[in-house]
Design an enzyme around this catalytic site. Structure first.
Site, PDB file in Angstrom:
ATOM      1  CB  THR A 166      43.708  13.820  -7.915  1.00  0.00           C
ATOM      2  OG1 THR A 166      43.918  12.455  -8.276  1.00  0.00           O
ATOM      3  CG2 THR A 166      42.238  14.136  -7.964  1.00  0.00           C
ATOM      4  CB  VAL A 167      46.097  17.428  -5.190  1.00  0.00           C
ATOM      5  CG1 VAL A 167      46.196  18.798  -4.532  1.00  0.00           C
ATOM      6  CG2 VAL A 167      45.267  16.486  -4.336  1.00  0.00           C
TER       7      VAL A 167
ATOM      8  CB  ILE B 109      38.854  21.486   7.321  1.00  0.00           C
ATOM      9  CG1 ILE B 109      37.842  20.476   6.794  1.00  0.00           C
ATOM     10  CG2 ILE B 109      38.297  22.202   8.535  1.00  0.00           C
ATOM     11  CD1 ILE B 109      37.523  19.358   7.775  1.00  0.00           C
TER      12      ILE B 109
ATOM     13  CD  GLU C  79      44.663   5.629  -2.260  1.00  0.00           C
ATOM     14  OE1 GLU C  79      45.226   5.181  -3.282  1.00  0.00           O
ATOM     15  OE2 GLU C  79      44.616   6.838  -1.981  1.00  0.00           O
TER      16      GLU C  79
ATOM     17  CE  LYS D 263      45.167  13.208   6.786  1.00  0.00           C
ATOM     18  NZ  LYS D 263      43.980  12.527   6.229  1.00  0.00           N
TER      19      LYS D 263
ATOM     20  N   GLY E 101      40.252  14.758  -1.693  1.00  0.00           N
ATOM     21  CA  GLY E 101      39.745  15.061  -3.021  1.00  0.00           C
ATOM     22  C   GLY E 101      40.576  16.137  -3.685  1.00  0.00           C
TER      23      GLY E 101
END
Lengths: 433, 433
Positions: free
Chosen positions: A15-16, A136, A190, A205, A307
């Site tokens: 996707t990315v 972000i 998922e 993170k 996303g």
């Protein structure tokens, strides 16, 4: 502008990666103007090249190990994830002097020391804005904009899946299992949601954020981690009674002991926060992170945390920076672990608890319960008591105390004869209005 | 770490400069670790050195022109403000190869081309994070994090004084003059508040934001500017009726014409936004800026927009970056005006209007008023009509139309016999819920 291009090896084209490949082509002119040289794809490593008819066949390869050290590659963009063989490929690339842009939070939260050292040794760049909070811009501000300030706290919603589930539980009153099913059905969770719901993703993170914010080395193993699977409809209802809501937060703090010694704390767990708090309004798949620094005061960053396109935006920002550094000379900020602060165990980290109990409806119960708090050195900030038929409900919010003291208080209370049920126990953050 | 220090000339030592000088001394060890070399003050230029007994006398000078080109100065930090003689000093410094860190929005919004060219010619850095939105890391994300994306819109609250006054009018119902007096008394407005309340300060910031976001040159003169002095208690009341509030916004947009040609628009004026909008919750002296980009989607940045310590935080972040570039070689991002897009005049910029009228209470008035909108090519999105004693109130919100068409519509309506009073006219942004 330089005519010789910066050549990019792309590892992974899901996707990315697909978005990155698309934007590299569509925005070629713009990217070249900003980087100071054309930015071109040198190759794309995928597991099964025959499964990608949408990509130029001459770029595709299954041999990532060979691509990352190829003579004509300047930068490796890694979007595969996982620890091995990715770690080996990136170390090989860095040792060969290739700069690396990666979104791999799991790898960075465990092996950033090794990767940074390899980058330093060969004079290559290592950028990873996309690893935390997607689109972000958060890591660059922490590493660069606030480089002259002293960050004291980073607190935020960094996992969209759990935020979606908790938002749904809050608005519909659904239980955890039901909300998770709904999230899976809609594609917000998922097929195997473990990494998200058990807090592993957020803990990775938190490790990256704490390392950058406090200039010290914090790995995923240093982060206290609780997921959202134990959050019940009763917890959400208890939060509502206090005009609060429940969020899964990553909290990284600089803690000063009584003797003046500094340490850092990093944790991920569900928290009740006031509905008026800015993080309470962050719903669905959005992320938001608060940063507090001595001079800057309070800052907040908000946007899409995941996303294809949002993550690709962060990857391309890094890619332009790395390409500019190649064109102009120079290097981006290095890992700064110079502070070398110890990581404080969760038990010694100051937190505040909310405890909601069903107790026997007879005089003196509050006194007995309050005595247990006092015996554990925990000070009570507020109590609400309400009578029902044969039981009473007792809601207690504490002042700050070491987490271990709070935990043993709750253990003891659960064993008291007068306590019929511990309805909800949760840490709280933020002042009530 | 390099032992040879990076030497800094500080121009101006007021609220922000004093904080910078203090932090440079107090955080010397931390700053050196992050910059890769000690960062030292080489001199401080102030108008009256004898008025600064708090500063080391051997650093003080009244001769800024000499200090900025002194042999042993590497970086000039400018916190004086104004156009001249600051412009000359900074051009001299850049031409002499000194890097410049400045918070001077007025200078940048008029002379950034000249300053950038001087920096390019000598290979010096020009950083100015503190010029817009104080401590909020905003320019670095625009210039670097989003360098691989296509920004379509930047919209925000970038002036704390006007935000304080409008917040007060909204919460107390006070008129503009009364709220301004209160703000002056509490120190939120300057003795001469013109630059803030007439929108000059916000317009300078809009010019800087538009230039960075769209890679094109936008000066303060290109920005359509309306202040808040004309905002009345009736406007605030009208906004409340629509569940909206009034904010002074800086809005920078990429506009695509029907023929596909691109242009940019930059404007500062009061706007009615829905109370549920995230910018509506930004009160008092805080700043917040929304950024929309093709791939990243919606982002928001929030924090303190002014004040000594917050602004000093931004200055020091830039200073560390500039010092690192000196130590490691390399240069920060340059001005990127490569897109060269035309600036669209306000009259051709698409906006939406709210119009609140007192009209004669007789049949057919709405039809007559609607006819004027139609004749000017303005489509109406919503109408609310309410009867009072002998008049009726008519509230109209339009769809997007060129601002000039909206303006002439309102002019015509004001002259109609059936219209007793135009109670409130204001542009609107954001969807109603």
């Amino acid at each position: 502008m330089r005519s010789e291009p910066i050549r990019v090896a792309l590892l992974g084209c899901g996707t990315v990666g697909g978005e990155v490949a698309r934007l590299l082509t569509e925005q070629a002119g713009e990217l070249a103007a900003r980087a100071g040289a054309p930015v071109e794809l040198a190759g794309i490593a995928v597991r099964r090249p025959d499964k990608h008819p949408e990509l130029p066949p001459e770029l595709l390869t299954a041999d990532a190990a060979k691509l990352v050290t190829a003579e004509d590659v300047d930068v490796v963009v890694e979007l595969i994830g996982g620890i091995e063989p990715t770690r080996t490929w990136l170390l090989d690339a860095l040792r060969a002097g290739k700069s690396v842009v990666t979104a791999n939070k799991a790898l960075l939260s465990e092996h950033s020391a090794e990767l940074s050292e390899a980058a330093d040794a060969s004079g290559a760049d290592l950028y990873f804005e996309a690893a935390v909070a997607g689109a972000i811009p958060l890591l660059r501000p922490l590493r660069e904009s606030l480089a002259g300030d002293r960050i004291t706290r980073v607190m935020g919603i960094v996992n969209g899946t759990t935020n979606y589930i908790l938002s749904a539980m809050d608005s519909t009153g659904a239980g955890y299992a039901e909300a998770l099913d709904e999230a899976s059905r809609l594609g917000y969770a998922e097929a195997d949601p473990t990494a998200d719901v058990d807090g592993y993703d957020a803990a990775s993170k938190a490790a990256i954020l704490a390392s950058l914010a406090f200039h010290t080395r914090v790995t995923a193993a240093d982060v206290h981690r609780e997921g959202i699977a134990a959050v019940t409809a009763s917890d959400i209802a208890a939060a509502k009674m206090l005009n609060r809501t429940v969020k899964l937060l990553a909290i990284c703090e600089r803690v000063t002991s009584e003797d003046g010694g500094e340490s850092v704390s990093a944790r991920v767990h569900p928290v009740m926060i006031p509905r008026a708090h800015q993080l309470a309004g962050v719903s669905g798949a959005f992320n938001a992170v608060y940063v507090e620094a001595d001079a800057a005061g309070e800052l907040m960053f908000y946007g899409q945390g995941a996303g294809g396109a949002p993550t690709a935006s962060a990857v391309l920002g890094d890619l332009v920076a790395v390409a500019r550094n190649r064109v102009l000379g120079g290097l981006g900020p290095r890992e700064s672990a110079h502070a070398g602060l110890p990581v404080r165990p969760m038990g010694q980290t100051p937190t505040r608890y909310h405890v909601s109990l069903d107790v026997a409806d007879r005089p003196g119960v509050l006194a007995q319960v309050a005595q247990v708090f006092a015996a554990n050195g925990v000070s009570i900030a507020a109590v609400r008591q309400r009578d029902r038929l044969s039981t009473a409900s007792l809601v207690i919010v504490t002042h700050l105390a070491p987490d271990a003291a709070l935990e043993s208080t709750v253990d003891e209370i659960g064993k008291m004869d007068v306590v019929r049920e511990v309805v909800s126990v949760m840490r709280v953050e933020g002042e009530d209005q």
